[in-house]
Design an enzyme around this catalytic site. Structure first.
Site, mmCIF file in Angstrom:
data_model
loop_
_atom_site.group_PDB
_atom_site.id
_atom_site.type_symbol
_atom_site.label_atom_id
_atom_site.label_comp_id
_atom_site.label_asym_id
_atom_site.label_seq_id
_atom_site.Cartn_x
_atom_site.Cartn_y
_atom_site.Cartn_z
ATOM 1 N N HIS A 272 38.422 66.753 -35.693
ATOM 2 C CA HIS A 272 36.833 66.383 -35.229
ATOM 3 C C HIS A 272 36.826 66.956 -33.799
ATOM 4 O O HIS A 272 37.820 67.298 -33.005
ATOM 5 C CB HIS A 272 37.123 64.914 -34.916
ATOM 6 C CG HIS A 272 35.435 64.181 -34.624
ATOM 7 N ND1 HIS A 272 35.166 64.435 -33.428
ATOM 8 C CD2 HIS A 272 34.864 63.630 -35.432
ATOM 9 C CE1 HIS A 272 33.869 63.398 -33.543
ATOM 10 N NE2 HIS A 272 33.845 63.377 -34.786
ATOM 11 N N GLU A 325 35.644 61.009 -42.414
ATOM 12 C CA GLU A 325 34.959 61.378 -43.860
ATOM 13 C C GLU A 325 35.967 61.081 -44.976
ATOM 14 O O GLU A 325 35.415 60.429 -45.956
ATOM 15 C CB GLU A 325 34.896 62.848 -43.551
ATOM 16 C CG GLU A 325 33.881 63.411 -42.623
ATOM 17 C CD GLU A 325 34.473 64.948 -42.475
ATOM 18 O OE1 GLU A 325 35.001 65.370 -42.843
ATOM 19 O OE2 GLU A 325 33.638 65.686 -41.487
#
Length: 389
Positions: A272, A325
């Site tokens: 991320h 995700e």
């Protein structure tokens, strides 16, 4: 900031990483602490303890509602769910055109039509109350639009919204045509709340840039939807599940991940740009998935554990931890959402965060206008001589 400073070029890092471009009261992400918040409250705590309508009210008004305010707000927003006739009548052709590209592509066009039909005017030309009304109408319409486009694309008739259901329950109802089970509603509601906002991500920043021009609210939302559709942003949850399918069995986890990392491919669901620790959204959604249980959850947990170890070994110092995700995809799959609806579902949540940011940006009359460093051939070059015919 003094005008002399404002006109002095500043070299910024690639992707504007770490660059502060404005002040906000909407929320923030503290990546090194594995924490993010909406207004003054932990986003994860809100997702676990409050309703979507509670948090929607918070994002627009800056405080959580009391019981009377929540009832009034829920009724106000539920009444906005049905679509204008002109928009509803256009959806079949939009769905046919978007059979290959999916509901998100149709949403961009449908939102534009909604704004034109409803007479949305430039933010610059309207007052705060009108801006809020436009934002409520757009947010309430997005779930109706994406579920109708999905069903029409599969040869099914849209399901009309129900005002007696909560935002999350009504979303699942419009998607399937059946009243959903309460545990699935709560799981999806927690997911929706957890993805309402997340700092100045690409889609939120896109919406704010457009808002800074004074454009109408729907123009801002269409730009944000376009940014979210990218596989490096909101298009990733289904790809994380595709990864689980590709791995297939526990004995293939190590070899599959090693092959992808060593070939330079990205492992969907890991890494991320802000978090340097575990993504708090993933931690929360993993807990929800484990409460539901099943082989998919067990396999996802196995993949997560091995991927963490292998990424630490193969990419030392990179801090590539799990992001939202993987378990977002797992939770949506467990709740019966088809994979082509993962990103549209993301839109149905993030539209509230986009709108809160757009409303805040509309309070500032300064247009966002950065500069770029030109690196092409040095100008001016002589124009080539064109021989007469």
């Amino acid at each position: 900031m003094p005008s002399a400073e404002a006109n002095t070029p500043i070299d910024a890092p690639r992707g504007l990483a770490g660059v502060i471009v404005t002040e906000t009261r909407v929320g923030d992400v503290r990546g090194t602490e594995s924490f993010y918040h909406y207004r003054q409250y932990s986003a994860v705590e809100l997702a676990m303890a409050r309703t979507f309508e509670d948090v929607w009210y918070l994002m627009f008004h800056g405080e959580l509602p009391d019981a009377a305010q929540l009832a009034a707000f829920s009724a106000e927003t539920a009444a906005l769910r049905p679509l204008p006739a002109a928009v509803r009548d256009a959806l079949p052709s939009l769905a046919r055109a978007g059979v290959l590209s999916g509901p998100v592509a149709g949403l961009r066009t449908a939102l534009s039509l909604l704004g034109a039909t409803a007479g949305f005017r430039p933010l610059y030309d309207i007052d705060t109350d009108r801006r809020r009304a436009d934002a409520l109408a757009a947010c309430a319409a997005v779930p109706t639009l994406v579920t109708a486009l999905h069903r029409l694309g599969r040869g099914l008739q849209p399901v009309e919204p129900r005002s007696d259901l909560s935002y999350a329950a009504n979303y699942l109802y419009m998607l399937t045509g059946d009243e959903p089970e309460s545990d699935r509603v709560r799981a999806i509601e927690a997911y929706l709340i957890s993805t309402i906002d997340h700092g100045f991500n690409a889609s939120t920043f896109t919406g704010r840039v457009i808002a800074s021009t004074g454009a109408d609210l729907v123009a801002c939302l269409v730009g944000a939807v376009g940014a979210l559709s990218g596989p490096l942003h909101g298009g990733a949850p289904s790809r994380a599940l595709d990864m689980l399918d590709a791995i297939g069995t526990p004995d293939r986890i190590d070899s599959w991940i090693r092959d992808r990392v060593l070939s330079g491919d990205r492992i969907m669901g890991f890494g991320h740009p802000v978090y340097r620790t575990e993504d708090p959204r993933s931690r929360m959604l993993r807990g929800i998935a484990e409460q539901i249980g099943g082989p998919l959850v067990d396999f996802a947990v196995q993949v997560e554990g091995r991927a963490d170890d292998l990424l630490a070994e193969l990419k030392p110092g990179r801090e590539l931890h799990i992001n939202v995700e993987l378990y977002a995809g797992v939770v949506m799959e467990l709740c019966g959402l088809p994979r082509e609806m993962f990103t549209p579902t993301f839109c149905a949540a993030r539209v509230v965060g986009w709108s809160a940011n757009i409303l805040e940006q509309a309070e500032d009359s300064k247009i966002i206008r950065p500069a770029a460093r030109y690196v092409g051939p040095p100008p001016p070059q002589p124009l080539p001589v064109v021989a007469p015919c």
